[in-house]
Write an enzyme that holds these catalytic residues in place. Structure first.
Site, mmCIF file in Angstrom:
data_model
loop_
_atom_site.group_PDB
_atom_site.id
_atom_site.type_symbol
_atom_site.label_atom_id
_atom_site.label_comp_id
_atom_site.label_asym_id
_atom_site.label_seq_id
_atom_site.Cartn_x
_atom_site.Cartn_y
_atom_site.Cartn_z
ATOM 1 N N GLU A 49 -0.303 -3.580 10.291
ATOM 2 C CA GLU A 49 -1.949 -3.666 10.769
ATOM 3 C C GLU A 49 -1.820 -4.271 12.224
ATOM 4 O OE1 GLU A 49 -4.246 -1.837 9.676
ATOM 5 O OE2 GLU A 49 -5.740 -2.897 10.527
ATOM 6 N N GLU B 12 -11.468 5.833 1.614
ATOM 7 C CA GLU B 12 -12.598 6.346 2.750
ATOM 8 C C GLU B 12 -11.771 6.916 3.926
ATOM 9 O OE1 GLU B 12 -14.831 2.607 3.808
ATOM 10 O OE2 GLU B 12 -13.076 2.664 4.513
ATOM 11 N N VAL C 94 2.039 1.459 7.675
ATOM 12 C CA VAL C 94 3.176 0.144 8.763
ATOM 13 C C VAL C 94 1.849 -0.716 8.622
ATOM 14 C CG1 VAL C 94 4.792 1.847 8.923
ATOM 15 C CG2 VAL C 94 2.942 0.959 11.054
ATOM 16 N N ASP D 199 10.769 3.340 5.827
ATOM 17 C CA ASP D 199 10.573 1.465 5.636
ATOM 18 C C ASP D 199 11.565 1.734 7.028
ATOM 19 O OD1 ASP D 199 8.036 -0.209 4.360
ATOM 20 O OD2 ASP D 199 10.246 -1.081 6.209
ATOM 21 N N SER E 20 -6.808 -0.602 7.341
ATOM 22 C CA SER E 20 -7.840 -1.341 7.505
ATOM 23 C C SER E 20 -8.519 -1.924 8.095
ATOM 24 C CB SER E 20 -8.116 -2.424 6.339
ATOM 25 O OG SER E 20 -6.726 -2.677 6.150
ATOM 26 N N ASN F 257 -15.364 -2.385 3.980
ATOM 27 C CA ASN F 257 -14.785 -4.170 4.238
ATOM 28 C C ASN F 257 -16.175 -4.566 5.018
ATOM 29 O OD1 ASN F 257 -12.685 -3.377 3.032
ATOM 30 N ND2 ASN F 257 -11.685 -2.892 4.315
ATOM 31 N N MET G 31 1.024 -0.847 -0.002
ATOM 32 C CA MET G 31 -0.040 -0.255 -0.251
ATOM 33 C C MET G 31 0.338 1.659 0.059
ATOM 34 S SD MET G 31 -3.205 -1.362 -0.276
ATOM 35 C CE MET G 31 -4.015 0.165 0.174
ATOM 36 N N HIS H 69 -8.406 5.393 4.203
ATOM 37 C CA HIS H 69 -8.347 4.465 3.611
ATOM 38 C C HIS H 69 -7.973 4.402 1.842
ATOM 39 C CE1 HIS H 69 -10.721 -0.209 4.429
ATOM 40 N NE2 HIS H 69 -8.500 0.057 4.050
HETATM 41 N N1 LIG Z 1 -2.899 -4.654 1.626
HETATM 42 C C1 LIG Z 1 -4.176 -4.291 1.468
HETATM 43 O O1 LIG Z 1 -5.389 -4.995 0.301
HETATM 44 C C2 LIG Z 1 -4.523 -2.930 1.719
HETATM 45 C C3 LIG Z 1 -5.841 -2.096 2.025
HETATM 46 C C4 LIG Z 1 -5.939 -0.957 2.888
HETATM 47 C C5 LIG Z 1 -4.964 -0.998 3.271
HETATM 48 N N2 LIG Z 1 -4.380 -2.016 3.877
HETATM 49 C C6 LIG Z 1 -3.839 -1.574 5.173
HETATM 50 O O2 LIG Z 1 -2.417 -0.873 5.023
HETATM 51 C C7 LIG Z 1 -1.132 -0.639 5.811
HETATM 52 C C8 LIG Z 1 0.457 -1.840 5.266
HETATM 53 O O3 LIG Z 1 -0.411 -2.721 4.473
HETATM 54 P P1 LIG Z 1 -0.044 -3.159 3.267
HETATM 55 O O4 LIG Z 1 -0.911 -4.307 2.643
HETATM 56 O O5 LIG Z 1 1.519 -2.326 2.528
HETATM 57 O O6 LIG Z 1 0.858 -4.132 4.818
HETATM 58 P P2 LIG Z 1 2.621 -4.932 3.847
HETATM 59 O O7 LIG Z 1 3.271 -5.667 4.973
HETATM 60 O O8 LIG Z 1 3.453 -5.102 2.046
HETATM 61 O O9 LIG Z 1 3.345 -3.329 3.971
HETATM 62 C C9 LIG Z 1 3.926 -3.050 5.296
HETATM 63 C C10 LIG Z 1 5.193 -1.907 5.464
HETATM 64 O O10 LIG Z 1 5.264 -1.627 6.996
HETATM 65 C C11 LIG Z 1 7.367 -2.009 6.560
HETATM 66 N N3 LIG Z 1 6.688 -1.372 8.476
HETATM 67 C C12 LIG Z 1 7.028 -1.851 9.294
HETATM 68 N N4 LIG Z 1 7.312 -1.502 10.258
HETATM 69 C C13 LIG Z 1 7.397 -0.298 9.963
HETATM 70 C C14 LIG Z 1 7.689 0.763 10.710
HETATM 71 N N5 LIG Z 1 8.169 0.908 11.973
HETATM 72 N N6 LIG Z 1 8.125 1.899 10.138
HETATM 73 C C15 LIG Z 1 8.094 2.042 8.460
HETATM 74 N N7 LIG Z 1 8.218 0.864 8.186
HETATM 75 C C16 LIG Z 1 7.560 -0.462 8.390
HETATM 76 C C17 LIG Z 1 7.851 -2.978 6.591
HETATM 77 O O11 LIG Z 1 8.707 -3.419 6.450
HETATM 78 C C18 LIG Z 1 6.443 -3.245 5.259
HETATM 79 O O12 LIG Z 1 7.470 -2.895 4.242
HETATM 80 C C19 LIG Z 1 -2.089 -1.725 6.922
HETATM 81 O O13 LIG Z 1 -2.578 -0.961 8.041
HETATM 82 C C20 LIG Z 1 -3.227 -2.930 6.038
HETATM 83 O O14 LIG Z 1 -4.119 -2.807 6.823
HETATM 84 C C21 LIG Z 1 -3.650 -2.729 3.316
#
Ligand SMILES: NC(=O)c1ccc[n+]([C@@H]2O[C@H](COP(=O)([O-])OP(=O)(O)OC[C@H]3O[C@@H](n4cnc5c(N)ncnc54)[C@H](O)[C@@H]3O)[C@@H](O)[C@H]2O)c1
Length: 723
Positions: free
Chosen positions: A414, A474, A412, A355, A441, A512, A336, A462
């Site tokens: 969830e 959202e 970052v 990151d 999410s 969702n 994301m 969101h």
């Molecule tokens: N994947 C989806 O479909 C989706 C959709 C909407 C919202 N989200 C939300 O978006 C967020 C990220 O989801 P994602 O799918 O991209 O996850 P992901 O695992 O692909 O990415 C998360 C990233 O955050 C990094 N990270 C972890 N701790 C950190 C920190 N302290 N500082 C900086 N970076 C850090 C990780 O190294 C990783 O690269 C979550 O909150 C998730 O709920 C995801």
């Protein structure tokens, strides 16, 4: 010299006989065709036709961003009955016919959007020059309103650019940039924007005394701009039936026959191509008369108006203004975060990513680059533009650069503790007025904000996955979020090209939460023995972009399971978790990303149900059960309606119109059905409530009708009251 004072058109005839007609609707941002404007245009054209001092006509727009935005959609929406529509359309065709028949060459100098009736205007002219600016977008989006281009667009475009290119534009309602329009043969010349007017004047003068093209073909229609290539000749000759057969198959595959407009447009092109112009135009009239007033057309027009409303809204009450956003931070460069960083820099913001892992940052850059490279490959972007956009992206493992970001979007892990820790670190470096927007999410914004010393600057933003494709955002306000913060994120989402919907902070937010029963019931049906492909195909036939089982594979079964846990904790009776999720996750069956889910995958391709998935789930005899389309809808869609009723009763979203908008843009709920609440009204509240009550007695209390729905059913009150 002469002028039409006060109207939408100004005419100036220069001494050498060049007439310049400026379209400039007074007091409006866009030039639109409504009845008075059309009447005025007709008078101007009648006047021009009688003059013998005019040697060429140049049409320009007085608006900076819009050439002609097309017909006034309000008039189409209000037209009472097919007769009124047919007469209005015939009149438009006649007026454009007058433009095509002017006794001297006509030239359009196109700068800005030129769509629908705008595109039909230039198709009725002899020559088309367009600025090379990104603002110049040309096309026929009528299909998206459930109608077809009926002021000559369906007839003239295939004659000007050839059959295959025209079908590509008309059937998908495409709007293309001027470069592509030139490649297609819709535009004769591309001109740098600053010199368009001068170049067009020179061009028009160069055409003094030359032959017309707008009605010079033997059928009375326009001549083709570029000579047909050998392949086109073949496809328009002996191969014509193949072209139409393929086009029809592709429309049916896309729409399952739920949208009548592309089929009508296809038939109009097929029957009209090669026939005399007048006959072909008549086919357009007949087709649009059948389309106006259909439920699909009404739903699509309604959706258009809702999108127009959002453009004018701020997301908060009057008097609260959005803050300027000059620089954006993104925390987490994962699926994301990488997508959000790409989107923001694509729209011109300098973006700083952070990151905790180098590899993640590298993947974030790679993700952004891949999206742009696709555009370069499709010639939607140049390599220089790609380099310029990439240069807006920077990143690191430290907090360097975040002190200058007005908004930082957090994406970052969830996990509440991680998000709160990141928020605290961010506060230590951020400007006091800066905004922390979480892309969580499921986690409540109010909970995340508890770690903040400035909780009023914390908000939810969101996005949906994949970020560059999904149109909804959202905007979630927590208990303490300041209205100007909500307004800023609402505005930011719009500037990023998204449609924002303001949502109250609650588990699962809006989309969702409503989606959860769709996924949960999908799995339960599968466990009851209904084949997964039957469930998915049934929902695609209903109009959903993907069925629930396919969607689970796409989202990730582990991700969905986590979301389900949150929702189940909030509403255990309504959203019980099925142990099936746990079984799949522990067996490493996480969906598309592991190429192992409910379905089997070869590369990126879904190739069919995985029998082992049934075995892992302990389904004794998969495929032993069948279900009718009606029962499938009641089982999967009605619980979503029920959840929508809970959301409305709790004030999660402003009203059924916003809820429907969110469901269409967030999960692709079929636009032709108008949205979830509109669909509930179409089925009838009582029928939905009765079906839910029956399911509650058969399958369990999770189906019990929501108090609001039960009350509406009793009173015969729809979601959308009659005005
Ligand atoms: N994947 C989806 O479909 C989706 C959709 C909407 C919202 N989200 C939300 O978006 C967020 C990220 O989801 P994602 O799918 O991209 O996850 P992901 O695992 O692909 O990415 C998360 C990233 O955050 C990094 N990270 C972890 N701790 C950190 C920190 N302290 N500082 C900086 N970076 C850090 C990780 O190294 C990783 O690269 C979550 O909150 C998730 O709920 C995801």
């Amino acid at each position: 010299m002469s002028a039409n004072a006060g109207g939408a058109f100004r005419l100036a005839v220069e001494a050498d006989g060049l007439a310049i007609l400026t379209f400039d609707c007074p007091g409006e941002k866009a030039n639109k065709y409504d009845t008075p404007v059309m009447t005025e245009l007709e008078a101007v054209l009648d006047g021009l036709a009688k003059r013998n001092d005019v040697k060429a006509l140049l049409l320009v727009s007085g608006k900076p961003d819009i050439f002609i935005a097309g017909a006034d959609v309000n008039e189409i929406a209000k037209a009472a009955g097919p007769e009124v529509i047919a007469n209005g359309v015939r009149r438009g065709q006649e007026i454009f016919g007058k433009l095509a028949s002017l006794p001297f060459p006509t030239v359009a100098a196109i700068e800005g959007a030129c769509v629908g009736g705008g595109c039909e205007t230039i198709l009725a002219m002899d020559w088309r020059l367009a600025s090379d600016s990104k603002k110049t977008q040309i096309g026929l989006p009528e299909i998206k309103l459930g109608i077809l281009p009926a002021w000559g667009g369906t007839t003239r475009l295939p004659r000007v650019v050839g059959l295959t290119a025209a079908l590509d534009v008309i059937l998908a309602g495409k709007v293309i940039d001027s470069k592509r329009a030139q490649r297609m043969g819709l535009v004769d010349q591309l001109v740098p924007a600053p010199i368009l007017l001068d170049a067009a004047k020179k061009f028009a003068r160069g055409k003094f005394g030359t032959k017309k093209r707008s009605n010079a073909a033997p059928d009375g229609g326009p001549l083709r701009v570029a000579p047909a290539k050998a392949m086109d000749k073949l496809l328009e000759g002996v191969g014509r039936s193949v072209v139409f057969r393929k086009a029809r198959a592709s429309v049916m595959k896309e729409t399952h026959g739920n949208y009548p407009a592309p089929l009508e447009a296809l038939a109009a092109v097929e029957k009209g191509f090669g026939r005399p112009l007048a006959e072909a135009l008549n086919l357009e009239v007949e087709a649009i008369s059948r389309l106006v007033g259909t439920p699909a057309m009404k739903s699509l027009v309604n959706l258009f108006f809702r999108m127009e409303e959002v453009k004018k809204e701020t997301g908060v009450s009057a008097g609260v203004a959005a803050l300027p956003v000059k620089r954006i931070g993104v925390l987490g460069a994962g699926a994301m975060g990488g997508g959000i960083a790409q989107l923001a820099s694509d729209k011109g913001w300098p973006v700083r990513m952070k990151d905790i892992r180098h590899e993640a940052l590298a993947a974030g850059y790679a993700q952004a680059a891949k999206i742009w490279q696709e555009k370069v490959k499709k010639r939607r972007m140049t390599r220089t533009e790609l380099a310029a956009k990439m240069s807006l992206l920077s990143g690191g493992l430290s907090w360097d650069g975040f002190d200058g970001c007005d908004v930082t979007i957090e994406a970052v892990l969830e996990k509440l503790a991680v998000k709160q820790a990141v928020l605290k670190e961010w506060e230590a470096v951020a400007l006091p007025g800066a905004i922390f927007a979480s892309n969580t999410s499921t986690l409540p914004i109010t909970e995340i904000a508890k770690a903040a010393s400035r909780p009023e600057r914390v908000v939810g933003m969101h996005f949906f996955n994949p970020v560059h494709k999904m149109p909804l955002v959202e905007v979630i306000f927590g208990e303490k979020t300041a209205p100007e913060v909500t307004a800023t994120i609402f505005e930011l989402a719009k500037k990023m090209g998204k449609t924002p919907v303001v949502v109250k902070d609650a588990p699962g937010f809006l989309v969702n939460r409503i989606l959860a029963p769709y996924l949960g019931e999908g799995v339960r049906l599968l466990l009851e023995g209904v084949p997964m492909e039957r469930i998915d195909q049934g929902m695609r036939a209903f109009g959903m972009p993907v069925g629930p089982i396919e969607l689970l594979d796409d989202v990730g079964i582990d991700v969905a399971a986590k979301g389900a846990e949150t929702l189940s904790a909030a509403w255990p009776e309504r959203m019980p978790i099925d142990p099936a999720f746990g079984k799949l996750v522990t067996s490493g069956r996480l969906g598309r990303k592991t190429k192992k889910g409910f379905y089997r995958y070869e590369g990126d391709k879904r190739v069919g149900p995985d029998p082992q998935a049934y075995a892992d789930l302990g389904v004794a005899s998969p495929g032993s059960s069948s279900i009718s389309p009606e029962a499938l809808e009641a089982r999967l869609i009605y619980p979503m309606i029920n959840e929508a009723a809970y959301c409305l009763a709790e004030g999660i979203v402003a009203g059924p119109d916003k809820l429907d908008l969110a469901m269409i843009f967030g999960i692709g709920f079929p636009p032709f059905r108008g949205g979830l609440c509109a669909h509930a009204d179409a089925r009838g509240g009582a029928a939905v409530a009765d079906a839910l009550s029956r399911l509650a007695s058969e399958k369990g209390p999770r189906f019990k009708p929501a108090p609001l729905l039960a009350e509406m059913a009793k009173q015969g009150r729809p979601f959308f009251g009659k005005e």
